[in-house]
Design a protein around this motif. Structure first.
Motif, PDB file in Angstrom:
ATOM      1  N   GLY A 166       0.819  -1.205   0.000  1.00  0.00           N
ATOM      2  CA  GLY A 166       0.000   0.000   0.000  1.00  0.00           C
ATOM      3  C   GLY A 166       0.848   1.248   0.000  1.00  0.00           C
ATOM      4  O   GLY A 166       1.834   1.336   0.733  1.00  0.00           O
ATOM      5  N   TRP A 167       0.471   2.197  -0.844  1.00  0.00           N
ATOM      6  CA  TRP A 167       1.246   3.422  -1.016  1.00  0.00           C
ATOM      7  C   TRP A 167       0.375   4.631  -0.740  1.00  0.00           C
ATOM      8  O   TRP A 167      -0.809   4.615  -1.039  1.00  0.00           O
ATOM      9  CB  TRP A 167       1.785   3.504  -2.454  1.00  0.00           C
ATOM     10  CG  TRP A 167       2.701   2.376  -2.801  1.00  0.00           C
ATOM     11  CD1 TRP A 167       2.346   1.182  -3.361  1.00  0.00           C
ATOM     12  CD2 TRP A 167       4.118   2.326  -2.611  1.00  0.00           C
ATOM     13  NE1 TRP A 167       3.459   0.393  -3.539  1.00  0.00           N
ATOM     14  CE2 TRP A 167       4.564   1.073  -3.094  1.00  0.00           C
ATOM     15  CE3 TRP A 167       5.060   3.219  -2.080  1.00  0.00           C
ATOM     16  CZ2 TRP A 167       5.901   0.688  -3.058  1.00  0.00           C
ATOM     17  CZ3 TRP A 167       6.395   2.841  -2.054  1.00  0.00           C
ATOM     18  CH2 TRP A 167       6.809   1.586  -2.527  1.00  0.00           C
ATOM     19  N   ILE A 168       0.997   5.650  -0.214  1.00  0.00           N
ATOM     20  CA  ILE A 168       0.330   6.938  -0.021  1.00  0.00           C
ATOM     21  C   ILE A 168       0.853   7.880  -1.094  1.00  0.00           C
ATOM     22  O   ILE A 168       2.072   7.992  -1.287  1.00  0.00           O
ATOM     23  CB  ILE A 168       0.643   7.501   1.385  1.00  0.00           C
ATOM     24  CG1 ILE A 168       0.076   6.553   2.453  1.00  0.00           C
ATOM     25  CG2 ILE A 168       0.092   8.907   1.534  1.00  0.00           C
ATOM     26  CD1 ILE A 168       0.497   6.923   3.862  1.00  0.00           C
ATOM     27  N   ASP A 169      -0.063   8.529  -1.792  1.00  0.00           N
ATOM     28  CA  ASP A 169       0.319   9.483  -2.834  1.00  0.00           C
ATOM     29  C   ASP A 169       0.469  10.859  -2.230  1.00  0.00           C
ATOM     30  O   ASP A 169      -0.482  11.370  -1.640  1.00  0.00           O
ATOM     31  CB  ASP A 169      -0.786   9.563  -3.891  1.00  0.00           C
ATOM     32  CG  ASP A 169      -0.549   8.562  -4.996  1.00  0.00           C
ATOM     33  OD1 ASP A 169       0.391   8.786  -5.784  1.00  0.00           O
ATOM     34  OD2 ASP A 169      -1.287   7.548  -5.037  1.00  0.00           O
ATOM     35  N   VAL A 170       1.629  11.450  -2.375  1.00  0.00           N
ATOM     36  CA  VAL A 170       1.832  12.808  -1.862  1.00  0.00           C
ATOM     37  C   VAL A 170       2.106  13.713  -3.063  1.00  0.00           C
ATOM     38  O   VAL A 170       3.024  13.447  -3.844  1.00  0.00           O
ATOM     39  CB  VAL A 170       2.996  12.865  -0.849  1.00  0.00           C
ATOM     40  CG1 VAL A 170       3.118  14.261  -0.244  1.00  0.00           C
ATOM     41  CG2 VAL A 170       2.809  11.831   0.260  1.00  0.00           C
ATOM     42  N   PRO A 171       1.294  14.761  -3.227  1.00  0.00           N
ATOM     43  CA  PRO A 171       1.454  15.621  -4.406  1.00  0.00           C
ATOM     44  C   PRO A 171       2.718  16.489  -4.330  1.00  0.00           C
ATOM     45  O   PRO A 171       3.310  16.624  -3.257  1.00  0.00           O
ATOM     46  CB  PRO A 171       0.202  16.499  -4.378  1.00  0.00           C
ATOM     47  CG  PRO A 171      -0.253  16.502  -2.966  1.00  0.00           C
ATOM     48  CD  PRO A 171       0.185  15.198  -2.361  1.00  0.00           C
ATOM     49  N   HIS A 193      12.319  25.915   7.366  1.00  0.00           N
ATOM     50  CA  HIS A 193      12.358  26.586   6.057  1.00  0.00           C
ATOM     51  C   HIS A 193      11.406  25.908   5.072  1.00  0.00           C
ATOM     52  O   HIS A 193      10.916  24.812   5.338  1.00  0.00           O
ATOM     53  CB  HIS A 193      13.793  26.590   5.509  1.00  0.00           C
ATOM     54  CG  HIS A 193      14.400  25.221   5.371  1.00  0.00           C
ATOM     55  ND1 HIS A 193      14.834  24.463   6.452  1.00  0.00           N
ATOM     56  CD2 HIS A 193      14.622  24.446   4.282  1.00  0.00           C
ATOM     57  CE1 HIS A 193      15.300  23.304   6.029  1.00  0.00           C
ATOM     58  NE2 HIS A 193      15.179  23.253   4.716  1.00  0.00           N
ATOM     59  N   ARG A 194      11.198  26.576   3.956  1.00  0.00           N
ATOM     60  CA  ARG A 194      10.345  26.012   2.912  1.00  0.00           C
ATOM     61  C   ARG A 194      11.165  25.011   2.124  1.00  0.00           C
ATOM     62  O   ARG A 194      12.327  25.245   1.803  1.00  0.00           O
ATOM     63  CB  ARG A 194       9.835  27.109   1.962  1.00  0.00           C
ATOM     64  CG  ARG A 194       9.005  28.177   2.649  1.00  0.00           C
ATOM     65  CD  ARG A 194       7.653  27.682   3.117  1.00  0.00           C
ATOM     66  NE  ARG A 194       6.682  27.547   2.023  1.00  0.00           N
ATOM     67  CZ  ARG A 194       5.517  26.945   2.151  1.00  0.00           C
ATOM     68  NH1 ARG A 194       5.186  26.369   3.308  1.00  0.00           N
ATOM     69  NH2 ARG A 194       4.671  26.886   1.147  1.00  0.00           N
ATOM     70  N   ALA A 195      10.576  23.875   1.821  1.00  0.00           N
ATOM     71  CA  ALA A 195      11.238  22.889   0.972  1.00  0.00           C
ATOM     72  C   ALA A 195      10.207  22.418  -0.039  1.00  0.00           C
ATOM     73  O   ALA A 195       9.015  22.649   0.126  1.00  0.00           O
ATOM     74  CB  ALA A 195      11.746  21.725   1.809  1.00  0.00           C
ATOM     75  N   ASP A 196      10.685  21.796  -1.070  1.00  0.00           N
ATOM     76  CA  ASP A 196       9.827  21.420  -2.185  1.00  0.00           C
ATOM     77  C   ASP A 196      10.153  19.981  -2.564  1.00  0.00           C
ATOM     78  O   ASP A 196      11.309  19.575  -2.476  1.00  0.00           O
ATOM     79  CB  ASP A 196      10.168  22.342  -3.361  1.00  0.00           C
ATOM     80  CG  ASP A 196       8.934  22.633  -4.189  1.00  0.00           C
ATOM     81  OD1 ASP A 196       7.987  21.828  -4.145  1.00  0.00           O
ATOM     82  OD2 ASP A 196       8.942  23.671  -4.878  1.00  0.00           O
ATOM     83  N   THR A 197       9.178  19.217  -2.958  1.00  0.00           N
ATOM     84  CA  THR A 197       9.469  17.905  -3.534  1.00  0.00           C
ATOM     85  C   THR A 197       8.556  17.708  -4.737  1.00  0.00           C
ATOM     86  O   THR A 197       7.439  18.233  -4.750  1.00  0.00           O
ATOM     87  CB  THR A 197       9.179  16.738  -2.545  1.00  0.00           C
ATOM     88  OG1 THR A 197       7.751  16.600  -2.405  1.00  0.00           O
ATOM     89  CG2 THR A 197       9.831  16.940  -1.195  1.00  0.00           C
ATOM     90  N   PRO A 198       9.016  16.952  -5.718  1.00  0.00           N
ATOM     91  CA  PRO A 198       8.070  16.502  -6.750  1.00  0.00           C
ATOM     92  C   PRO A 198       7.069  15.536  -6.101  1.00  0.00           C
ATOM     93  O   PRO A 198       7.282  15.094  -4.968  1.00  0.00           O
ATOM     94  CB  PRO A 198       8.954  15.762  -7.756  1.00  0.00           C
ATOM     95  CG  PRO A 198      10.369  16.007  -7.347  1.00  0.00           C
ATOM     96  CD  PRO A 198      10.358  16.423  -5.915  1.00  0.00           C
ATOM     97  N   ASP A 370       9.046   7.165  -7.202  1.00  0.00           N
ATOM     98  CA  ASP A 370       8.625   8.305  -8.002  1.00  0.00           C
ATOM     99  C   ASP A 370       7.220   8.052  -8.546  1.00  0.00           C
ATOM    100  O   ASP A 370       6.805   6.902  -8.672  1.00  0.00           O
ATOM    101  CB  ASP A 370       9.564   8.494  -9.207  1.00  0.00           C
ATOM    102  CG  ASP A 370      10.992   8.758  -8.764  1.00  0.00           C
ATOM    103  OD1 ASP A 370      11.183   9.180  -7.609  1.00  0.00           O
ATOM    104  OD2 ASP A 370      11.915   8.513  -9.570  1.00  0.00           O
ATOM    105  N   VAL A 371       6.556   9.120  -8.864  1.00  0.00           N
ATOM    106  CA  VAL A 371       5.286   8.982  -9.569  1.00  0.00           C
ATOM    107  C   VAL A 371       5.618   8.986 -11.053  1.00  0.00           C
ATOM    108  O   VAL A 371       6.281   9.892 -11.528  1.00  0.00           O
ATOM    109  CB  VAL A 371       4.345  10.149  -9.207  1.00  0.00           C
ATOM    110  CG1 VAL A 371       3.101  10.121 -10.100  1.00  0.00           C
ATOM    111  CG2 VAL A 371       3.952  10.060  -7.739  1.00  0.00           C
TER     112      VAL A 371
END
Ligand code: AVJ
Ligand code: FE
Length: 372
Positions: A166-171, A193-198, A370-371
């Motif tokens: 089972g996987w959780i999708d994180v946008p 701080h602000r961070a970003d991920t795909p 990865d998506v």
């Protein structure tokens, strides 16, 4: 941090001490003095080190007093006296170490009464240091096969079942990583701080012993293509064929998260499944993603793909040797916490770290991908 109430800090000191003493209560003097494993200190050394730290940071730094035993400072300094030589030094043993830790504690409580807690940071540091050493002591107990080194066998409340699918999708998108300015946090958790991920997917649950057993049986430790170069040499040199602590027949509980695997093993396992380890940014983002919670956080530490480095704007404080000396590309970050971690040191922003070959820690694996 806001002015902390004294009674709370006094209680916290007493509470963590009763846990420390409960850990060693079933052990014979010989078991407290021995080096059980080359990576671990004798348990009596941990006791003296806990007290030396408390004497330095509370009695000396907060209270302005002289050290109770300046002659012991180097012996209990983790950098002056590395783990490998701790068996051969004249650390306090038996009743002597008990007298020392009690005497230091009385001095520390006097400082709390007379000087007050200040902003609470140094008291909190000392409470958490002892709590962290409780986990270190449990690692030694685990390696020695002594009581206290393994979790209870009963069902865990956080566990919904034995499956690790089972996987959780994180946008994709920015989020906030790290500890905010208020309250206690270790230096490496700041600045926030602000961070970003795909966009990514992260496993709902950690990998279980049962799944790891199938990895072993499917040639997991023999298939060169699943291992990094460094991981393969480590595995070959030490003849690693399964996680630390398994009996000849395999793991004790197949439905429990696998523990005592190194980063090298975690990485090879992920590759065998065609996936990867999460970065620590992914881990923290997922752990605060309210739509679907990560399950079974807190059974085992979770290896991440990330090397241990300072966040942008990092400031070492106040115990300089806590984090900074370990920054670089050697140490890998672990997130979450384990069954052996005291509640006070459990936090979604906490960053643990160790070398990629280490597996004395209560370390497990949560996969990510990865998506497409
Ligand atoms: C945060 C667990 C990596 O044990 O080396 C204890 C904690 N630092 N005494 C460690 C620590 C100094 C530290 N870890
Ligand atoms: Fe320490």
């Amino acid at each position: 941090m806001a002015i902390a109430a004294h009674p709370e800090l006094g209680d916290a000191l007493r509470d963590v001490r009763s846990r420390t003493l409960a850990l060693i209560a079933p052990l014979a003097p010989e078991e407290l003095e021995r080096v059980h494993h080359p990576l671990m200190s004798p348990l009596d050394w941990d006791l003296g080190h806990i007290a030396a730290y408390e004497d330095l940071w509370i009695v000396h730094r907060v209270g302005g007093g002289a050290l109770l035993r300046p002659d012991l400072a180097d012996l209990y300094d983790a950098f002056e006296t590395p783990r490998a030589v701790r068996g051969e030094i004249p650390f306090l043993r038996g009743q002597d170490v008990h007298d020392y830790i009690s005497a230091v504690r009385r001095r520390a409580l006097e400082v709390l009464d007379s000087v007050g807690p200040g902003d609470g940071t140094l008291f909190e540091l000392v409470v958490r240091h002892e709590a962290q050493h409780n986990e270190t002591m449990r690692q030694a107990l685990f390696l020695a096969g002594l009581p206290g080194g393994r979790p209870d066998d009963g069902p865990r409340p956080s566990s919904r079942g034995g499956h690790d699918d089972g996987w959780i999708d994180v946008p994709d998108g920015a989020f906030t990583i790290g500890a905010g300015p208020d309250g206690f946090a270790f230096d490496n958790e700041r600045p926030r701080h602000r961070a970003d991920t795909p966009a990514f997917r992260i496993a709902r649950r950690p990998v279980t012993n049962g799944t790891w057993l199938r990895f072993c049986e499917g040639g997991g430790y023999e298939r060169r293509e699943w291992w990094s170069d460094e991981g393969w040499s480590w595995k070959e040199e030490y003849d690693i064929t399964h996680p630390e602590g398994w009996s000849a027949g395999g793991p004790i509980r197949e439905d429990r998260p696998v523990m005592h695997v190194s980063w090298f093993e975690a990485d090879a396992f992920a590759r065998s499944q065609g996936v990867r380890l999460p970065t620590e940014a992914e881990w923290e983002k997922a752990s605060t993603w309210t739509q679907e919670p990560l399950e079974q956080v807190g059974e085992a530490w979770e290896w991440t793909a990330s090397p241990f480095t300072g966040y942008p704007g990092f400031v070492a404080n106040p115990y300089r040797e806590y984090s900074e000396v370990f920054f670089g590309d050697r140490y890998r970050v672990l997130r979450g916490w384990s069954w052996a971690t005291e509640q006070r040191v459990q936090s979604p922003t906490f960053r643990n770290w160790d070398l990629p070959e280490r597996r004395q820690i209560f370390s497990g694996v949560r996969l990510a991908k990865d998506v497409p």
